[in-house]
Design a protein around this motif. Structure first.
Motif, mmCIF file in Angstrom:
data_model
loop_
_atom_site.group_PDB
_atom_site.id
_atom_site.type_symbol
_atom_site.label_atom_id
_atom_site.label_comp_id
_atom_site.label_asym_id
_atom_site.label_seq_id
_atom_site.Cartn_x
_atom_site.Cartn_y
_atom_site.Cartn_z
ATOM 1 N N ALA A 91 0.822 -1.214 0.000
ATOM 2 C CA ALA A 91 0.000 0.000 0.000
ATOM 3 C C ALA A 91 0.857 1.264 0.000
ATOM 4 O O ALA A 91 0.501 2.258 -0.636
ATOM 5 N N SER A 92 1.986 1.238 0.691
ATOM 6 C CA SER A 92 2.816 2.440 0.785
ATOM 7 C C SER A 92 3.725 2.631 -0.430
ATOM 8 O O SER A 92 4.340 3.687 -0.584
ATOM 9 N N ALA A 93 3.798 1.638 -1.293
ATOM 10 C CA ALA A 93 4.639 1.757 -2.486
ATOM 11 C C ALA A 93 4.015 2.733 -3.479
ATOM 12 O O ALA A 93 2.800 2.775 -3.656
ATOM 13 N N ASP A 94 4.869 3.504 -4.132
ATOM 14 C CA ASP A 94 4.441 4.372 -5.233
ATOM 15 C C ASP A 94 4.524 3.639 -6.559
ATOM 16 O O ASP A 94 3.903 4.047 -7.533
ATOM 17 N N ALA A 95 5.348 2.584 -6.590
ATOM 18 C CA ALA A 95 5.604 1.853 -7.831
ATOM 19 C C ALA A 95 6.113 0.459 -7.472
ATOM 20 O O ALA A 95 6.516 0.211 -6.325
ATOM 21 N N PHE A 96 6.113 -0.422 -8.484
ATOM 22 C CA PHE A 96 6.559 -1.791 -8.280
ATOM 23 C C PHE A 96 7.514 -2.214 -9.382
ATOM 24 O O PHE A 96 7.400 -1.761 -10.525
ATOM 25 N N VAL A 97 8.427 -3.111 -9.019
ATOM 26 C CA VAL A 97 9.206 -3.865 -9.994
ATOM 27 C C VAL A 97 8.973 -5.329 -9.651
ATOM 28 O O VAL A 97 9.141 -5.732 -8.497
ATOM 29 N N LEU A 98 8.564 -6.096 -10.653
ATOM 30 C CA LEU A 98 8.362 -7.522 -10.465
ATOM 31 C C LEU A 98 9.558 -8.253 -11.064
ATOM 32 O O LEU A 98 9.852 -8.101 -12.250
ATOM 33 N N ILE A 99 10.255 -9.011 -10.224
ATOM 34 C CA ILE A 99 11.444 -9.757 -10.624
ATOM 35 C C ILE A 99 11.021 -11.214 -10.721
ATOM 36 O O ILE A 99 10.619 -11.817 -9.726
ATOM 37 N N LEU A 100 11.092 -11.780 -11.934
ATOM 38 C CA LEU A 100 10.531 -13.112 -12.114
ATOM 39 C C LEU A 100 11.254 -13.919 -13.163
ATOM 40 O O LEU A 100 11.926 -13.373 -14.029
ATOM 41 N N ALA A 101 11.097 -15.209 -13.042
ATOM 42 C CA ALA A 101 11.519 -16.140 -14.083
ATOM 43 C C ALA A 101 10.265 -16.743 -14.675
ATOM 44 O O ALA A 101 9.286 -16.976 -13.974
ATOM 45 N N GLU A 102 10.297 -16.962 -15.964
ATOM 46 C CA GLU A 102 9.170 -17.612 -16.618
ATOM 47 C C GLU A 102 9.073 -19.049 -16.110
ATOM 48 O O GLU A 102 10.080 -19.720 -15.919
ATOM 49 N N CYS A 103 7.857 -19.504 -15.901
ATOM 50 C CA CYS A 103 7.629 -20.845 -15.375
ATOM 51 C C CYS A 103 6.631 -21.557 -16.286
ATOM 52 O O CYS A 103 5.480 -21.117 -16.382
ATOM 53 N N ASN A 104 7.070 -22.596 -16.966
ATOM 54 C CA ASN A 104 6.187 -23.323 -17.883
ATOM 55 C C ASN A 104 5.521 -22.392 -18.896
ATOM 56 O O ASN A 104 4.319 -22.455 -19.126
ATOM 57 N N ARG A 105 6.316 -21.477 -19.448
ATOM 58 C CA ARG A 105 5.870 -20.501 -20.441
ATOM 59 C C ARG A 105 4.816 -19.538 -19.897
ATOM 60 O O ARG A 105 4.005 -18.988 -20.635
ATOM 61 N N GLY A 106 4.842 -19.330 -18.583
ATOM 62 C CA GLY A 106 3.876 -18.430 -17.972
ATOM 63 C C GLY A 106 4.438 -17.786 -16.722
ATOM 64 O O GLY A 106 5.618 -17.900 -16.408
ATOM 65 N N LEU A 107 3.545 -17.111 -15.990
ATOM 66 C CA LEU A 107 3.980 -16.400 -14.797
ATOM 67 C C LEU A 107 4.078 -17.353 -13.608
ATOM 68 O O LEU A 107 3.354 -18.342 -13.549
ATOM 69 N N PRO A 108 4.964 -17.055 -12.676
ATOM 70 C CA PRO A 108 5.126 -17.908 -11.499
ATOM 71 C C PRO A 108 3.883 -17.867 -10.607
ATOM 72 O O PRO A 108 3.264 -16.818 -10.425
#
Length: 185
Positions: free
Chosen positions: A73-90
């Motif tokens: 809630a207090s964040a002004d912005a986000f960065v999502l750090i991810l690896a693709e999993c089975n050709r999709g999102l984790p």
């Protein structure tokens, strides 16, 4: 105009990323740490331990969900750090998105993704659809890594440009959220 640092919550989907993800997160923290316009909170979703299943609609959030909510809630912005999993999102990242709604609204989201074949772009495209439903603004340009090395040198300029855009949108949308909150009173 409010020029205070943009508070960025960087969510690391480490349940799939492993050592590569920790290296990516450390690299991003180093890039953001050298800037005076970003205050970065690095959040490891494996440590957040959000439940996988929703309880009956009682109005109460489980403790782990309630604990993470103020950070988002207090964040002004986000960065999502991810690896693709089975050709999709984790799954851990989708679960996090599903537990929260208003915490994402009217906030910019950038991506740092990894996959040996696609650079994680298939997962990013799926996330764009989900985040649109949460009324978040996804940045067009992010960092896509096929084979991240220990210094990530080839992606540094791209990361800096992404962070520049994240700060720009973070400030603009923070101002818009403040104006909307003021007008609702």
């Amino acid at each position: 105009m409010n020029t205070s640092p943009v508070r960025v919550a960087a969510l690391m989907s480490s349940t799939q990323l492993g050592p590569c993800g920790r290296a990516m997160a450390a690299w991003l923290a180093d890039r953001a740490g050298g800037r005076g316009d970003i205050a970065l909170d690095l959040i490891d979703l494996a440590e957040a331990r959000l439940p996988d299943a929703r309880p009956a609609e009682t109005g109460e959030r489980p403790a782990a969900v309630a604990d993470l909510a103020p950070w988002l809630a207090s964040a002004d912005a986000f960065v999502l750090i991810l690896a693709e999993c089975n050709r999709g999102l984790p799954a851990s990242l989708k679960n996090t998105l599903d537990w929260y709604r208003r915490e994402w609204a009217a906030k910019p989201v950038a991506f740092v993704s990894h996959d040996a074949t696609t650079g994680g772009l298939l997962a990013v495209e799926q996330l764009r659809l989900v985040l649109a439903g949460l009324e978040a603004l996804t940045l067009r340009d992010g960092v896509s890594l096929h084979t991240p090395g220990p210094d990530f040198a080839s992606a540094s300029a791209t990361a800096d440009a992404m962070l520049d855009r994240l700060v720009c949108w973070g400030r603009a949308l923070r101002l818009a959220r403040t104006a909307a909150t003021t007008s609702e009173r």
